[in-house]
Design a protein around this motif. Sequence first.
Motif: not given
Length: 149
Positions: A139-143, A106-113, A67-70
């Motif tokens: 879901x995070x990784x998929x998107x 994208x912010x929602x994805x990165x913050x799990x919200x 997730x850090x690298x993404x």
Amino acid sequence: MLEYNHFRSLNDYVSKIQTEIGATAAATYIIKDGQVVNEWYSGRHDSSKESRIVDEHTQFNVGSIRKTYLALAISLLIEQGQIKSIDDEIASYVEAYKDISEGVTLRHLLTHTHGLIEEEGKIKREFSPGESWEYTNTVFLLFLQQIIL
């Protein structure tokens, strides 16, 4: 290898955090231009006195490092102008999930919200974007992988 003093403040900081959070072990390992320039280890594999000392053979469980690298990749794409903003809706980049991901940025994805979950191979909404927080690795990784690729 560079002298330890060059990275002393970093190693001291990691040691301080290790103590503050009660971690049994910590390490820093920095490579520059193909050369190891800092290698520092602290602690033991667990809290028992018989536990093995952390060294160059220790394997740390880094868990969610992808997730850090993404997130870094997203920031580089923003810098390169390929993504306009961290507040762009992901539907702008991933057409396949446009209906279910409406309002998700994208912010929602990165913050799990983001409020999306995967159930029985399908993406579903659990809550509205930004309303809550839920760790959903799949879901995070998929998107994000779809966005970056």
